[in-house]
Design a protein around this motif. Structure first.
Motif, PDB file in Angstrom:
ATOM      1  N   SER A   1     -64.276 105.865 103.620  1.00 17.84           N
ATOM      2  CA  SER A   1     -63.082 105.199 102.847  1.00 17.84           C
ATOM      3  C   SER A   1     -62.900 104.153 101.756  1.00 17.84           C
ATOM      4  CB  SER A   1     -61.681 106.273 103.423  1.00 17.84           C
ATOM      5  OG  SER A   1     -61.276 106.477 102.313  1.00 17.84           O
ATOM      6  N   ALA A   2     -62.960 102.829 102.759  1.00 19.54           N
ATOM      7  CA  ALA A   2     -62.533 102.153 103.040  1.00 19.54           C
ATOM      8  C   ALA A   2     -63.496 100.857 101.721  1.00 19.54           C
ATOM      9  CB  ALA A   2     -62.235 101.078 103.426  1.00 19.54           C
ATOM     10  N   TRP A   3     -64.682 101.851 102.410  1.00 19.43           N
ATOM     11  CA  TRP A   3     -65.815 101.615 101.425  1.00 19.43           C
ATOM     12  C   TRP A   3     -65.867 101.788  99.874  1.00 19.43           C
ATOM     13  CZ3 TRP A   3     -68.302  96.673 101.320  1.00 19.43           C
ATOM     14  CH2 TRP A   3     -69.469  96.398  99.974  1.00 19.43           C
ATOM     15  N   SER A   4     -66.078 103.308  99.910  1.00 16.65           N
ATOM     16  CA  SER A   4     -66.407 103.537  98.940  1.00 16.65           C
ATOM     17  C   SER A   4     -65.510 105.159  98.104  1.00 16.65           C
ATOM     18  CB  SER A   4     -67.821 104.828  99.258  1.00 16.65           C
ATOM     19  OG  SER A   4     -67.431 105.663 100.841  1.00 16.65           O
ATOM     20  N   THR A   5     -64.641 105.310  98.888  1.00 17.40           N
ATOM     21  CA  THR A   5     -63.787 106.638  98.205  1.00 17.40           C
ATOM     22  C   THR A   5     -62.166 106.256  97.933  1.00 17.40           C
ATOM     23  OG1 THR A   5     -64.000 107.314 100.210  1.00 17.40           O
ATOM     24  CG2 THR A   5     -65.260 108.274  98.758  1.00 17.40           C
ATOM     25  N   ALA A   6     -61.766 105.392  98.655  1.00 21.47           N
ATOM     26  CA  ALA A   6     -60.249 105.005  98.541  1.00 21.47           C
ATOM     27  C   ALA A   6     -59.811 104.455  97.436  1.00 21.47           C
ATOM     28  CB  ALA A   6     -59.977 103.795  99.688  1.00 21.47           C
ATOM     29  N   GLN A   7     -59.104 104.757  96.644  1.00 23.25           N
ATOM     30  CA  GLN A   7     -57.864 104.812  95.687  1.00 23.25           C
ATOM     31  C   GLN A   7     -57.413 103.254  95.334  1.00 23.25           C
ATOM     32  OE1 GLN A   7     -58.345 107.799  94.003  1.00 23.25           O
ATOM     33  NE2 GLN A   7     -56.477 106.936  92.009  1.00 23.25           N
ATOM     34  N   ILE A   8     -58.208 103.147  94.232  1.00 20.38           N
ATOM     35  CA  ILE A   8     -58.013 101.559  94.141  1.00 20.38           C
ATOM     36  C   ILE A   8     -57.462 101.169  92.782  1.00 20.38           C
ATOM     37  CG2 ILE A   8     -58.623  99.140  93.897  1.00 20.38           C
ATOM     38  CD1 ILE A   8     -58.931  99.736  96.446  1.00 20.38           C
ATOM     39  N   GLY A   9     -56.544 101.401  92.432  1.00 20.35           N
ATOM     40  CA  GLY A   9     -55.407 101.646  91.281  1.00 20.35           C
ATOM     41  C   GLY A   9     -56.135 102.935  91.186  1.00 20.35           C
ATOM     42  N   VAL A  10     -56.176 103.262  89.560  1.00 17.17           N
ATOM     43  CA  VAL A  10     -56.516 104.977  89.153  1.00 17.17           C
ATOM     44  C   VAL A  10     -58.053 104.765  89.249  1.00 17.17           C
ATOM     45  CG1 VAL A  10     -54.916 103.763  87.283  1.00 17.17           C
ATOM     46  CG2 VAL A  10     -57.273 103.605  86.893  1.00 17.17           C
ATOM     47  N   SER A  11     -58.408 104.706  90.025  1.00 13.90           N
ATOM     48  CA  SER A  11     -59.876 104.962  90.304  1.00 13.90           C
ATOM     49  C   SER A  11     -60.005 105.081  91.720  1.00 13.90           C
ATOM     50  CB  SER A  11     -60.820 103.747  89.982  1.00 13.90           C
ATOM     51  OG  SER A  11     -61.058 103.969  88.100  1.00 13.90           O
ATOM     52  N   PRO A  12     -60.367 106.004  92.143  1.00 13.54           N
ATOM     53  CA  PRO A  12     -61.125 106.211  93.727  1.00 13.54           C
ATOM     54  C   PRO A  12     -62.134 105.312  93.932  1.00 13.54           C
ATOM     55  CG  PRO A  12     -61.381 108.599  92.792  1.00 13.54           C
ATOM     56  CD  PRO A  12     -60.797 107.516  91.507  1.00 13.54           C
ATOM     57  N   THR A  13     -62.780 104.385  94.150  1.00 12.62           N
ATOM     58  CA  THR A  13     -63.758 102.927  93.874  1.00 12.62           C
ATOM     59  C   THR A  13     -64.186 102.857  94.939  1.00 12.62           C
ATOM     60  OG1 THR A  13     -62.751 100.926  92.824  1.00 12.62           O
ATOM     61  CG2 THR A  13     -64.083 102.878  91.486  1.00 12.62           C
ATOM     62  N   GLY A  14     -63.307 102.793  96.087  1.00 11.04           N
ATOM     63  CA  GLY A  14     -62.917 102.269  97.254  1.00 11.04           C
ATOM     64  C   GLY A  14     -63.836 100.298  96.644  1.00 11.04           C
TER      65      GLY A  14
END
Length: 292
Positions: free
Chosen positions: A68-81
Motif C-alpha cells: 500500500s505504501a509503495w503503490s496504492t496509499a493516498q498521497i494528497g488527492v491521488s492514491p499513487t503511493g
C-alpha cells in the motif's frame, strides 16, 4: 610477584573491554529501537497495532502495508503511493550529486593548484555559503527558478541542490588537494599537459577517498531534504514531501502500519549508502583533515 601483577593487569583489561562492549551494545540497541518498532509494526495488520503492545512481534505477518505504501496509499488527492515520488528523488539526487561533486573537485583544483588574485576571498565566500540557513535562500531561489522557468520541476530542484552543495564539495576537495605536491602539477605543465589533462590524469585518480565523502554527504542531504522539496517541488515533489503528505492526508483511522512502511522505504537508500560506503566516509574525512 610480577607474574601476579601482569596476570591481574590482563584480567582487568578484559573486564574493562567487556564493560565497554556491553555499554556500546546497550547504546546500539537503544539507537536501533525506533527502527525495530517501525519494522515489526509495518509487518502487522492494523488491528494488531491499535490493539496495543507495539513492541510485540506480529501474530500475523503481512506485507500489505508495504504494498500500500509503495503503490496504492493516498498521497494528497491521488492514491499513487510513494513510487512516483521515489522516482522523482532518484532523478533529482543522481545528477545533483554528480554535478556538485564534479564542480567541487574542479573548484578545489583551481583554488589550490592554479592560484589567482583574490583566490582566498573567493574561497572565503564559498565557505561562507556553507553556513547560510536554508530559510534565507528560499525567496532568492524562488525568484531565480521563476525567471528560468524551472519552478515546480525536477531540473529546478537539481539546480537548487547543486548551488547549495557546491560550497561543501569545494571545501572538501580544496582541503584534500592542498597537500598534494604542486611540483607534480608544474612538471606536467612543463611536459605540455593542459588544465583538464592535469586534473584528469594526476589529481582525479588520487581523489577516491574525498569523492566518497562528497558523494555520501551530498546524497544524504539531498535525499533527506524536505524544505526545498516542499517549496520548489510543485508537482515533482521528492520522497520526503510525499511521506509527509502520506501521514497528513490520512482520513478516518490512521494507518500506522502503512506510515511505518513508508518511512522505512524513504530511509532505505541512505541506509544502503552508509552500509556500503560508511567506513570510507570516515577514512576520507580523516584523509582530508590530515592533508588540510
Amino acid at each position: 610477584m610480577s607474574a601476579v601483577s601482569q596476570d591481574t593487569a590482563v584480567r582487568t583489561g578484559r573486564v574493562a573491554r567487556t564493560f565497554i562492549y556491553l555499554v556500546l551494545l546497550l547504546f546500539a540497541l537503544f539507537y536501533l529501537l525506533p527502527l525495530y518498532v517501525m519494522g515489526i509494526n509495518s509487518l502487522k495488520p492494523l488491528a494488531e497495532i491499535t490493539g496495543g503492545n507495539m513492541m510485540a512481534l506480529p501474530q500475523t505477518w503481512t506485507l500489505e502495508a508495504w504494498k500500500s505504501a509503495w503503490s496504492t496509499a493516498q498521497i494528497g488527492v491521488s492514491p499513487t503511493g510513494l513510487r512516483p515520488y521515489f522516482l522523482n528523488s532518484i532523478l533529482m539526487v543522481v545528477p545533483a550529486v554528480a554535478i556538485s561533486t564534479i564542480v567541487g573537485a574542479l573548484n578545489g583544483y583551481v583554488l589550490t593548484k592554479w592560484r589567482f588574485r583574490y583566490d582566498t576571498i573567493v574561497f572565503g565566500l564559498m565557505l561562507f555559503s556553507c553556513f547560510i540557513p536554508f530559510q534565507i535562500v528560499l525567496i532568492p531561489m524562488a525568484l531565480v527558478l521563476g525567471k528560468l522557468g524551472l519552478a515546480g520541476s525536477v531540473p529546478g530542484l537539481i539546480l537548487v541542490h547543486v548551488v547549495y552543495g557546491i560550497g561543501f564539495t569545494t571545501l572538501y576537495y580544496r582541503n584534500y588537494y592542498a597537500a598534494f605536491p604542486t611540483e607534480l602539477v608544474k612538471a606536467a605543465q612543463i611536459d605540455g599537459a593542459g588544465f583538464f589533462r592535469i586534473f584528469w590524469r594526476i589529481l582525479l585518480p588520487v581523489s577516491g577517498p574525498i569523492t566518497v565523502v562528497s558523494v555520501i554527504w551530498q546524497f544524504t542531504n539531498i535525499w533527506n531534504d524536505f524544505l526545498f522539496g516542499v517549496s520548489f517541488g510543485g508537482t515533482s515533489q521528492p520522497m520526503t514531501a510525499a511521506l509527509n503528505n502520506l501521514v497528513q492526508s490520512s482520513t478516518g483511522v490512521k494507518e500506522y502500519n502503512v506510515h511505518f512502511a513508508g518511512a522505512i522505504i524513504a530511509a532505505l537508500p541512505t541506509l544502503f549508502v552508509y552500509i556500503v560506503a560508511g567506513r570510507y566516509f570516515v577514512r576520507g574525512l580523516m584523509a582530508g583533515s590530515v592533508k588540510g
